[in-house]
Design a protein around this motif. Structure first.
Motif, PDB file in Angstrom:
ATOM      1  N   MET A   8     -28.933 100.887  67.108  1.00  0.00           N
ATOM      2  CA  MET A   8     -29.703 101.106  65.876  1.00  0.00           C
ATOM      3  C   MET A   8     -28.807 101.223  64.647  1.00  0.00           C
ATOM      4  N   GLY A   9     -29.134 100.442  63.621  1.00  0.00           N
ATOM      5  CA  GLY A   9     -28.428 100.530  62.341  1.00  0.00           C
ATOM      6  C   GLY A   9     -26.967 100.142  62.422  1.00  0.00           C
ATOM      7  N   LYS A  10     -26.587  99.354  63.450  1.00  0.00           N
ATOM      8  CA  LYS A  10     -25.170  99.021  63.620  1.00  0.00           C
ATOM      9  C   LYS A  10     -24.908  97.525  63.542  1.00  0.00           C
ATOM     10  N   SER A  11     -23.685  97.182  63.162  1.00  0.00           N
ATOM     11  CA  SER A  11     -23.270  95.785  63.184  1.00  0.00           C
ATOM     12  C   SER A  11     -22.663  95.499  64.561  1.00  0.00           C
ATOM     13  N   TYR A  12     -22.421  94.216  64.848  1.00  0.00           N
ATOM     14  CA  TYR A  12     -21.805  93.817  66.108  1.00  0.00           C
ATOM     15  C   TYR A  12     -20.459  94.523  66.277  1.00  0.00           C
ATOM     16  N   GLN A  13     -19.680  94.560  65.166  1.00  0.00           N
ATOM     17  CA  GLN A  13     -18.353  95.188  65.216  1.00  0.00           C
ATOM     18  C   GLN A  13     -18.463  96.671  65.580  1.00  0.00           C
ATOM     19  N   ASP A  32     -23.647  88.506  67.271  1.00  0.00           N
ATOM     20  CA  ASP A  32     -22.964  88.846  66.023  1.00  0.00           C
ATOM     21  C   ASP A  32     -23.708  88.188  64.869  1.00  0.00           C
ATOM     22  N   ASN A  33     -24.033  88.969  63.876  1.00  0.00           N
ATOM     23  CA  ASN A  33     -24.844  88.468  62.769  1.00  0.00           C
ATOM     24  C   ASN A  33     -24.073  88.634  61.457  1.00  0.00           C
ATOM     25  N   ASP A  34     -22.784  88.207  61.465  1.00  0.00           N
ATOM     26  CA  ASP A  34     -21.937  88.257  60.257  1.00  0.00           C
ATOM     27  C   ASP A  34     -22.008  89.580  59.511  1.00  0.00           C
ATOM     28  N   ASP A  35     -21.475  90.643  60.084  1.00  0.00           N
ATOM     29  CA  ASP A  35     -21.412  91.907  59.350  1.00  0.00           C
ATOM     30  C   ASP A  35     -22.756  92.570  59.141  1.00  0.00           C
ATOM     31  N   ILE A  39     -26.699  94.063  64.043  1.00  0.00           N
ATOM     32  CA  ILE A  39     -26.609  93.345  65.309  1.00  0.00           C
ATOM     33  C   ILE A  39     -28.000  92.877  65.769  1.00  0.00           C
ATOM     34  N   GLN A  40     -28.020  91.811  66.574  1.00  0.00           N
ATOM     35  CA  GLN A  40     -29.288  91.355  67.131  1.00  0.00           C
ATOM     36  C   GLN A  40     -29.167  91.191  68.648  1.00  0.00           C
ATOM     37  N   VAL A  41     -30.303  91.125  69.305  1.00  0.00           N
ATOM     38  CA  VAL A  41     -30.330  90.943  70.758  1.00  0.00           C
ATOM     39  C   VAL A  41     -31.036  89.623  71.032  1.00  0.00           C
ATOM     40  N   ARG A  42     -30.455  88.798  71.946  1.00  0.00           N
ATOM     41  CA  ARG A  42     -31.115  87.532  72.270  1.00  0.00           C
ATOM     42  C   ARG A  42     -31.740  87.617  73.663  1.00  0.00           C
ATOM     43  N   LEU A  90     -34.335  85.870  68.987  1.00  0.00           N
ATOM     44  CA  LEU A  90     -33.555  87.009  68.499  1.00  0.00           C
ATOM     45  C   LEU A  90     -34.467  88.187  68.163  1.00  0.00           C
ATOM     46  N   TYR A  91     -34.010  89.369  68.531  1.00  0.00           N
ATOM     47  CA  TYR A  91     -34.750  90.595  68.222  1.00  0.00           C
ATOM     48  C   TYR A  91     -33.799  91.563  67.520  1.00  0.00           C
ATOM     49  N   SER A  92     -34.316  92.309  66.555  1.00  0.00           N
ATOM     50  CA  SER A  92     -33.493  93.367  65.975  1.00  0.00           C
ATOM     51  C   SER A  92     -33.721  94.632  66.799  1.00  0.00           C
TER      52      SER A  92
END
Ligand code: ADP
Ligand code: MG
Length: 617
Positions: free
Chosen positions: A88-93, A108-111, A114-117, A122-124
């Protein structure tokens, strides 16, 4: 059954006023409400279970949640989403830093977040969490036979703004009106009624050991104000690790290698079961078919305790670190609140009680449910149903103090909930300053001259110190009756002073409105005035510091050095006098750049002296 209120004059059915609290957990989620007559909180159950595992299974756009999703974990790992709270509320990094292995695909969604496939879509994490919330909403609506919308949702105390916002958004997406996001340890304390006693301030340690995470929070509770003094924990330590220890123990004992996925899962479930049963009896026995053989699995309390001891010790170290951060000793804790399913393990309870020996242990509410129950109580307070408890309200105007150059520095922002307590640290701007005038203001304008003065006092007898040395801690505490207590303490010497004022006294709603309007109307010119005031304050400070530097280091400087510095000082002084912001900023920078070489020289000399063991000034 919930009552539906009917407006007698119009005959219409009023909108539901059911009060709801939700614990959106990493492993398990729960939904709670308040019993209408007793006003006691209770968890809403489905098939007698209050817990809904925070697990989703998605396939061909069909979504299932809870136990039915868990059942798919072994056969369809990439379609079965668990621990979504960790994303929640986080980037891939951010997530990669956490080092948690997940069976499903994260993208990875460029900074950005993050998303889940899942099956190419794709889902947030927000969307996925909203399905869990929707499931809880459905369970509650079915059981209460009414629509629900207004809810309070809990989050860990360490959640940042982005994580809180993601949680709020998940609520909205689930069709809920999120009245407030509150901290899990606060909710748990509320469930135990801590902090309702207005007289006695309490220091509380909330020990929360869940499935995959451990959180310890130290709270100070006074007059209904919950202040988080420190948080600590381990985001990869929980009851699941207890289970893993047991699994490893059995695998070693019976040489269980090359187990199938299903066998591993059965072994893990048996381990979890053993852990839970050993809470009540001293022995666990079971037979499991593994690798074509019947394996007699057994475990006793002593073995369990030995297996989990290193893990429990880790939580105790985190707890001690939290105490250190809060500048407290274990004896200072008045109450412990035990939260999370894993605190049902007797060994955990014993170890925690031992660490906080003088504290009262609060563990008679089911630790699985305590957070959801507390959230329901908070919702009830917000709905105005509890006269026995403080109603949390908001401040209509910001409260703050005057800082250098006549600027307003806000401690309690407008719309902040009350009661509240906020702290900020300041220092002096002049050497040897022994008295400090503190002027308290209310309003939204950048300069105090445009705001409303509430009062003033002088912090006296500060020991003489160089500018910047004193550590002056200002505390603003606004209680539910609207009384503002302002206190100032110089932390090095302990000198302190406090006064009380009533911000709402003598001000009408219309005046508040016109103050807000003025702040909007003047926003642009206010910003300009403020940035000029900031530049002047900084310029003045630098002139002062430079003069002092020349006096102290005359022996290191040639007369042409001094002339050069003075020339730059002169230019800056003229810019300040002319009140030309841009000129002040550039002259400040130039003086800084020019004197850097001399400052370095002086620094070298200080270090050299220090190395010779001489006292430095
Ligand atoms: P979270 O806050 O992460 O959602 P919970 O507070 O629901 O998690 O805790 C889940 C953990 O509690 C699991 O590891 C589960 O095995 C453990 N647990 C549940 N009941 C018991 C029990 N009776 N004894 C020991 N551990 C238990
Ligand atoms: Mg929890």
């Amino acid at each position: 059954m919930a009552k539906i209120s009917i407006n007698l004059t119009s005959g219409t059915v009023a909108k539901s006023s059911v009060v709801i609290g939700i614990d959106l957990g990493t492993t398990n989620s729960l939904i709670a409400s308040i019993e209408e007559t007793s006003r006691m909180p209770y968890c809403i159950t489905k098939d007698e279970a209050s817990i809904v595992p925070s697990v989703l299974h998605i396939s061909n756009d069909a979504i299932s949640i809870g136990q039915s999703a868990i059942n798919k974990m072994v056969d369809e790992p990439e379609n079965t989403i668990y621990s979504i709270k960790r994303l929640m509320g986080k980037s891939y990094q951010d997530v990669m830093k956490g080092n948690h292995k997940l069976n499903y695909e994260i993208v990875d969604n460029d900074d950005k977040l993050i998303q889940v496939r899942i099956e190419g879509r794709l889902y947030s994490p927000t969307e996925l969490s909203s399905y869990i919330l929707k499931e809880l909403k459905n369970i509650a609506e079915l059981k209460l036979n009414t629509q629900i919308s207004k809810v309070v949702i809990t989050v860990p105390a360490y959640f940042n703004d982005s994580q809180r916002q993601a949680t709020r958004d998940a609520g909205k997406l689930a069709g809920l009106d999120v009245l407030r996001i509150i901290n899990e340890p606060t909710a748990a304390s509320l469930a135990y009624g801590l902090g309702q006693d207005t007289e006695k301030p309490r220091t509380v340690a909330v020990y929360d050991l869940g499935g995959g995470t451990f959180d310890i929070s130290i709270l100070s509770i006074q007059d209904g104000i919950f202040e988080v003094l420190a948080t600590n924990g381990d985001t990869s330590l929980g009851g699941d690790d207890f289970d893993q220890q047991i699994v490893n123990f059995w695998q070693d004992l019976f040489n269980l290698e090359n187990l199938s996925k299903n066998e591993k899962q059965s072994l893990r479930l048996t381990a979890e079961n053993a852990k839970k049963i050993l809470g009540e009896s001293g022995e666990f026995h079971s037979v499991l078919l593994l690798g074509g053989k019947n394996i007699p699995l057994s475990l006793n309390i002593k073995q369990l305790n030995e297996l989990i001891n290193p893990l429990v010790c880790k939580t105790l170290i985190c707890s001690q670190n939290a105490l250190k951060d809060a500048e407290l000793r274990a004896e200072d804790i008045d109450e412990i609140v035990l939260v999370g399913g894993s605190t049902k393990t007797v060994f955990v309870k014993e170890k925690v009680s031992k660490l906080f020996m003088s504290a009262k242990v609060n563990n008679n509410i089911n630790p699985d449910e305590v957070v959801a129950l507390g959230a329901a109580i908070e919702a009830d307070i917000l709905a105005g149903n509890r006269t026995d408890m403080l109603l949390l309200d908001v401040t209509p105007l910001s409260l703050g103090i005057e800082t250098l150059g006549g600027m307003m520095d806000v401690l309690i922002p407008r719309n902040n909930k009350i009661p509240t307590k906020l702290r900020k640290e300041y220092t002096t701007s002049v050497d040897g300053q022994v008295n400090l005038a503190i002027n308290v203001y209310q309003g939204e304008r950048e300069m105090v001259a445009d705001n409303r003065k509430l009062g003033e006092f002088i912090l006296q007898n500060i020991p003489s110190m160089p500018a910047g040395m004193p550590k002056i801690e200002m505390t603003f505490m606004l209680n539910a009756d609207g009384i503002l207590q302002v206190s100032a303490e110089e932390k090095r010497s302990g000198v302190q002073q406090q006064v009380e004022m009533k911000p709402q006294y003598g001000i009408t709603d219309d005046e508040i409105k016109s103050m807000l309007k003025a702040s909007i109307d003047n926003a642009e010119s206010d910003m300009k005035t403020r940035s000029l005031a900031e530049a002047i304050a900084e310029g003045d400070q630098l002139i002062y510091a430079t003069d002092k530097f020349i006096n102290q280091n005359a022996h290191l400087l040639t007369s042409s050095d001094i002339d050069g510095i003075n020339k730059h000082v002169q230019i800056l002084r003229q810019a300040v006098n002319a009140k030309d912001r841009n000129l002040i900023v550039t002259s400040t920078e130039e003086l800084n750049n020019f004197s850097r070489q001399f400052a370095e020289k002086a620094m070298d000399e200080k270090i050299a002296k220090a190395l010779q063991g001489k006292k430095i000034d």
